[in-house]
Structure formats: structure tokens, C-alpha cells
Design an enzyme around this catalytic site. Structure first.
Site, short mmCIF file in Angstrom:
data_model
loop_
_atom_site.label_atom_id
_atom_site.label_comp_id
_atom_site.label_asym_id
_atom_site.label_seq_id
_atom_site.Cartn_x
_atom_site.Cartn_y
_atom_site.Cartn_z
N SER A 160 -61.65 95.98 153.93
CA SER A 160 -60.56 96.44 154.84
C SER A 160 -61.44 96.54 156.32
O SER A 160 -61.92 95.63 156.78
CB SER A 160 -59.76 97.38 154.34
N HIS A 187 -57.92 93.09 154.10
CA HIS A 187 -56.68 93.69 154.77
C HIS A 187 -56.63 93.11 156.06
O HIS A 187 -57.54 93.48 156.75
CB HIS A 187 -56.81 95.34 154.65
N ASP A 285 -57.66 101.11 147.73
CA ASP A 285 -57.34 99.74 147.18
C ASP A 285 -58.77 99.02 146.76
O ASP A 285 -59.71 99.01 147.39
CB ASP A 285 -56.78 98.95 148.35
#
EC number: 3.1.1.61
Length: 340
Positions: A160, A187, A285
Site C-alpha cells: 500500500s 492499493h 490488509d
């Protein structure tokens, strides 16, 4: 209550006014200055010492990317790029991330959404323990690595905040003879996953592309999951394939693509023949996916705190026992190759 000192750089007086008006409603933000071009920003920023800078990409006199590179030298500070969704804007945004920007926000579309996303990313930028470092280059020494000795079938990498420069530190180091497919779950805003793949392709010996629906995942190829879609690993006729689904409804607390969903599906399909890698990023995540891969006998690697821009995702996986090895970013490519 501590306040985040923000400096705004944008050539549009209207955008600067809208940002100041919208962000002034948030008590945690103190706007300490503004500039209409990069040259002016470079003079003012070291004087007011902001905690974070928002930087427009497309400006006269000195554009955003050039300003970012100069800012790295004179006053290193977390920077959030404001970009357009054009092809040129997306490409320049990825380049900015690889040159030290912490994150970006597309300024096209619904203004309330732009401001909401910007507020969240300002918080993340201030919390970031370090700025991403530009790519340093280098390749693996083939004499030190025997590829394929562990019989793996797949590598899944999740990232991310700080992910694009971290990926650029890993993927170009891997040899052209890499024997399995690699899937990247980053992401990122819809429209920016293909430019990310294109940028990685330009500096890598492996083929790098944005994944397409139901395509076969081939050895020696890196697949970047398309932003805005659910991505899972599937198997059709004995071959690994990309299962890409348009969500019926976008859940606010969910990621599209999700590292967990991709890794959980890999744990089901390739099990012990999977390597999971979790890089820098905010949140949790990927933690459950890493644990599932490890429990099936696969091998999992997490980026360490020292080299992570944000140590959320790797730490979450470590905390629940989902990680086989914790390593600095510079050592991850070799660890992948040694365990493939």
C-alpha cells in the site's frame, strides 16, 4: 491537540482557495503557506517548515515532479501529489511516487471525495516514519541463487503506502529466468495500475503487465492486479489464471483489489507452493492472507519496520503469526529467489 502543518502548492488560485476553505474545517490541519509554482514553493517551504506538502503535478515555471526532486535535496518532507486522471498525469504520478512522494490524490471528479481522501492521506503522510527512497538499482548475483529448488508455483506481493518504490527495488532484481508467475496487489486508484505496470516493465528483465480477466498466469511474468476490481487466483484446466471481478457494490472499508482476497485464494489454489510477500502499507490488509499461506506450508516474507514507510500491514501479519521471515527491503528479492 497537535495540528498538522500543511503547505499547498498549486498553480490554480481557485484550487488553492478550495483546498484552504475545505481543509480549514478540519481542526487538526493548520495551513502554514501556499505557492503557485515550484520555484516559489522551494523558497517558502524551508522557512515555514510544514509537516506535509500537497504538490500539484502540472504547473508552469517548475512542474511538480521537478519540484519534488529539488525538495528532496533542500527540505525532505512528506509530499502528497495532486494529479489528473489523464494518461500523462497517471504516468507522472507513478514517477513521483518512485521519487519519494508518499502518496497521491486525483483531483478530478467529486470535490468532497477529493477532500475526504486528501484528509486521510495527510494523516498517513504525517505518521509515515520515513519517505520512500528513490530506486537504487542492482541485480541478484546468479551464482548465489538456485532458482526453482523448492518447487513453488506462485509469488503474491501485497503493498500500500510506499509500495511503488518498494516494488521497484524488488522486481528489477529478479532474473529473466524466474520460473513462476508473480502477482502484485497494490492499493492504488483506478486508472493508475497500468502506468505502474508499464513503469516496472521499463526497468525490469521480467515481463510486467496489468492483469486481464481470465488470462493464464505464466512463468517469468509479473501481473499487476487492476485497480478497482476484486482479484483472486483461480485454476482452469491445470493452469493458474487471474479471476478479476467488477464489484456489484463498493464497500467503504474494503480494498479493490484486496491483498487478503488474493492471498487467501492463492492459499487455496497453490497452498504450500506459494510465496507471500507483504510490503509497506497502512492498515491490516494481507495479514490473514499471509497467515493462510503460512499455515498451508507456504513461505511468507514481511518488510521490516526500519525500511517500511508505514509499518501497518507487515506488523499486522507478524502479530498474528503469519510471517516466516522479516527482512529489510534490500534483501527481499534475494529471499524470494532463494525460496522459489
Amino acid at each position: 491537540m497537535s495540528r498538522y502543518k500543511l503547505f499547498i502548492v498549486d498553480d490554480s488560485a481557485l484550487i488553492r482557495l478550495r483546498l484552504k476553505t475545505s481543509l480549514a474545517l478540519w481542526p487538526e490541519i493548520q495551513i502554514v503557506g501556499e505557492a503557485e509554482n515550484g520555484q516559489e514553493a522551494l523558497k517558502k517551504i524551508p522557512l515555514v517548515k510544514p509537516d506535509v506538502v500537497t504538490l500539484d503535478l502540472e504547473m508552469p515555471v517548475l512542474d511538480g515532479l521537478s519540484t519534488l526532486k529539488e525538495l528532496n535535496k533542500v527540505y525532505p518532507v512528506p509530499v502528497i501529489m495532486l494529479s489528473s486522471l489523464t494518461t500523462h498525469g497517471a504516468k507522472a504520478t507513478i514517477e513521483a511516487l518512485e521519487n519519494g512522494a508518499v502518496d497521491f490524490v486525483p483531483k478530478d471528479g467529486d470535490w468532497n471525495k477529493v477532500v475526504s481522501e486528501l484528509k486521510e492521506k495527510i494523516k498517513i503522510a504525517v505518521l509515515a516514519k520515513k519517505r520512500p527512497k528513490p530506486f537504487t538499482g542492482g541485480t541478484l548475483n546468479p551464482k548465489n541463487v538456485i532458482l526453482g529448488k523448492n518447487g513453488r508455483q506462485l509469488v503474491v506481493i501485497g503493498a500500500s503506502t510506499g509500495g511503488p518504490p518498494a516494488l521497484r527495488e524488488i522486481i528489477p532484481k529478479l532474473p529473466q529466468t524466474f520460473p513462476v508467475p508473480i502477482v502484485i496487489i497494490q492499493h492504488i486508484t483506478r486508472g493508475f495500475s497500468k502506468p505502474l505496470a508499464d513503469q516496472l516493465a521499463r526497468v525490469s528483465r521480467l515481463k510486467v503487465k496489468e492483469a486481464e480477466k481470465d488470462e493464464q498466469l505464466l512463468p517469468g511474468t509479473v501481473y499487476v492486479a487492476p485497480a478497482g476490481y476484486t482479484f483472486k487466483i483461480d485454476k482452469q484446466g491445470g493452469s493458474l489464471t487471474a479471476k478479476i471481478i467488477e464489484p456489484v457494490e463498493y464497500l467503504p472499508a474494503h480494498f479493490y483489489p484486496s491483498v487478503d482476497e488474493a492471498m487467501l485464494s492463492a492459499a487455496e489454489v497453490t497452498g504450500s507452493k506459494t510465496i507471500g510477500v507483504l510490503l509497506t502499507g497502512m492498515g491490516k490488509d494481507g495479514a490473514l492472507g499471509m497467515k493462510a499461506i503460512k499455515e498451508r506450508g507456504g513461505y511468507t516474507i514481511a518488510q521490516d519496520e526500519e525500511t517500511s514507510v508505514v509499518y501497518g500491514m507487515p506488523k499486522a501479519a507478524i502479530d498474528i503469526g503469519g510471517v516466516s521471515r522479516v527482512l529489510p527491503l534490500s534483501a527481499i528479492a534475494e529471499e524470494i529467489a532463494a525460496n522459489i
